[in-house]
Motif scaffolding. Structure first.
Motif, mmCIF file in Angstrom:
data_model
loop_
_atom_site.group_PDB
_atom_site.id
_atom_site.type_symbol
_atom_site.label_atom_id
_atom_site.label_comp_id
_atom_site.label_asym_id
_atom_site.label_seq_id
_atom_site.Cartn_x
_atom_site.Cartn_y
_atom_site.Cartn_z
ATOM 1 N N PHE A 229 -18.017 4.799 -18.450
ATOM 2 C CA PHE A 229 -16.495 5.161 -18.984
ATOM 3 C C PHE A 229 -15.435 4.802 -17.996
ATOM 4 C CE2 PHE A 229 -13.345 8.506 -18.064
ATOM 5 C CZ PHE A 229 -12.668 8.737 -19.061
ATOM 6 N N LEU A 230 -16.012 4.865 -16.440
ATOM 7 C CA LEU A 230 -14.764 4.562 -15.524
ATOM 8 C C LEU A 230 -14.818 2.883 -15.492
ATOM 9 C CD1 LEU A 230 -16.216 6.785 -12.668
ATOM 10 C CD2 LEU A 230 -14.138 7.034 -13.878
ATOM 11 N N TYR A 231 -15.893 2.058 -16.021
ATOM 12 C CA TYR A 231 -15.658 0.783 -15.813
ATOM 13 C C TYR A 231 -14.635 0.344 -16.809
ATOM 14 C CZ TYR A 231 -16.739 -4.207 -16.247
ATOM 15 O OH TYR A 231 -16.633 -5.620 -16.401
ATOM 16 N N LEU A 232 -14.616 1.042 -18.145
ATOM 17 C CA LEU A 232 -13.761 0.574 -19.192
ATOM 18 C C LEU A 232 -12.358 1.133 -19.066
ATOM 19 C CD1 LEU A 232 -16.148 1.653 -22.308
ATOM 20 C CD2 LEU A 232 -15.605 -0.478 -21.500
ATOM 21 N N ILE A 233 -12.045 2.169 -18.114
ATOM 22 C CA ILE A 233 -10.771 2.673 -17.940
ATOM 23 C C ILE A 233 -9.949 2.197 -16.746
ATOM 24 C CG2 ILE A 233 -11.270 4.613 -19.365
ATOM 25 C CD1 ILE A 233 -10.958 6.311 -16.838
ATOM 26 N N HIS A 234 -10.718 1.581 -15.839
ATOM 27 C CA HIS A 234 -10.029 1.272 -14.504
ATOM 28 C C HIS A 234 -9.266 0.268 -14.559
ATOM 29 C CE1 HIS A 234 -13.028 -1.735 -13.899
ATOM 30 N NE2 HIS A 234 -12.252 -2.357 -12.860
ATOM 31 N N GLN A 235 -9.404 -0.808 -15.345
ATOM 32 C CA GLN A 235 -8.757 -1.857 -15.297
ATOM 33 C C GLN A 235 -7.031 -1.826 -16.029
ATOM 34 O OE1 GLN A 235 -8.077 -4.479 -13.693
ATOM 35 N NE2 GLN A 235 -9.512 -6.201 -13.742
ATOM 36 N N PRO A 236 -7.278 -0.904 -17.199
ATOM 37 C CA PRO A 236 -5.953 -0.373 -17.623
ATOM 38 C C PRO A 236 -5.154 0.373 -16.723
ATOM 39 C CG PRO A 236 -7.567 -0.305 -19.370
ATOM 40 C CD PRO A 236 -8.151 -0.730 -18.077
ATOM 41 N N ILE A 237 -5.834 1.280 -15.836
ATOM 42 C CA ILE A 237 -5.161 2.116 -15.158
ATOM 43 C C ILE A 237 -4.486 1.428 -13.994
ATOM 44 C CG2 ILE A 237 -5.429 3.861 -13.221
ATOM 45 C CD1 ILE A 237 -7.440 5.277 -15.140
ATOM 46 N N LEU A 238 -5.320 0.378 -13.399
ATOM 47 C CA LEU A 238 -4.804 -0.479 -12.160
ATOM 48 C C LEU A 238 -3.779 -1.602 -12.803
ATOM 49 C CD1 LEU A 238 -8.120 -1.830 -10.666
ATOM 50 C CD2 LEU A 238 -6.642 -0.304 -9.827
ATOM 51 N N TYR A 239 -3.814 -1.963 -14.047
ATOM 52 C CA TYR A 239 -2.610 -2.681 -14.408
ATOM 53 C C TYR A 239 -1.375 -1.873 -14.696
ATOM 54 C CZ TYR A 239 -0.083 -6.188 -17.367
ATOM 55 O OH TYR A 239 0.687 -7.046 -17.932
#
Length: 251
Positions: A229-239
């Motif tokens: 779950f965290l792997y999937l959401i971390h990049q959109p959050i960072l971007y």
């Protein structure tokens, strides 16, 4: 998915720490290659080694976890499905950062492969399996660069036709037109996964000291239990966060 009743505390903590390091790496990657912030150190060999070490930890532990899954077939399809969503998302929204066969694709494929051949693998003793897969990992480490063997000791150049097309890029064979912002092909990385699967036998049968099974750092354990779950959401959050920050700075 690892059974909650049989979780291994140390593995969750290692996964959690590795994910946090991966988030830091991706944050630096985004700043450097998407937002054009100069980070000279980011292109160094040390950072490349760190990147592969972090991903390798995930791959190895995914292999161990395959020994605890109630359905590797379902788990593999689940993982591969999310990987394809990731490919579609990068294709539609950030095509210059397209992910063709990243670490999530690799892990999903390896889990499915393990589901199909684990009975055959179990004919080997765990120690023998660890030794064979570790050697194969070392020998195929440079397949994406066109070689078999160990640098400076034994190098065998692979036939050029293997790299004449990108259709075999999931295996590690591609030409100069291939690009994937995250790329972990089956050769050599599936051998690291299988090495973890053999190592998982020792943990499955409680052959390691009890300290391996206890959790000491609750935060790392929490992160480790929710890595997908965290792997999937971390990049959109960072971007999104970086886009907002740089928009505010330009005002």
């Amino acid at each position: 998915m690892q059974d909650k009743k049989h979780r291994i505390g140390l593995l969750d903590e290692i996964k959690g720490a590795s994910l946090l390091l991966m988030i830091l790496y991706h944050a630096a990657y985004d700043l450097c290659f998407i937002f054009d912030v100069p980070i000279p150190f980011f292109s160094s060999a040390v950072v490349n080694i760190l990147r592969d070490f972090i991903a390798g930890t995930f791959i190895f532990i995914a292999g161990i976890s395959s020994r605890f899954s109630r359905s590797n077939l379902r788990r593999g399809l689940y993982c591969l499905g999310f990987a394809m969503i990731l490919t579609a998302a990068t294709y539609l929204f950030v095509p210059d950062q397209l992910i063709v066969f990243g670490v999530l694709h690799l892990i999903g494929t390896c889990i499915l492969l393990f589901a199909l051949i684990h009975k055959l693998l179990d004919k080997l003793s765990p120690a023998t399996g660890i030794g064979i897969t570790a050697i194969l990992f070392v020998l195929t480490r440079r397949v994406p660069y066109g070689y078999l063997g160990v640098p400076y000791l034994l190098e065998i150049k692979l036939p050029e036709p293997l790299s004449s097309t990108n259709y075999f890029s999931p295996l590690g064979f591609f030409n100069d037109t291939f690009f994937s912002s995250d790329y972990y092909p089956l050769l050599p990385w599936m051998f690291l996964f299988l090495c973890g699967a053999f190592a998982g036998v020792f943990l499955q049968k409680n052959r390691l000291p009890s300290r391996f099974y206890r959790s000491r750092f609750s935060f790392l354990s929490l992160v480790g239990r929710n890595t997908l779950f965290l792997y999937l959401i971390h990049q959109p959050i960072l971007y999104g966060a970086f886009s907002l920050i740089f928009w505010l700075l330009r005002r």
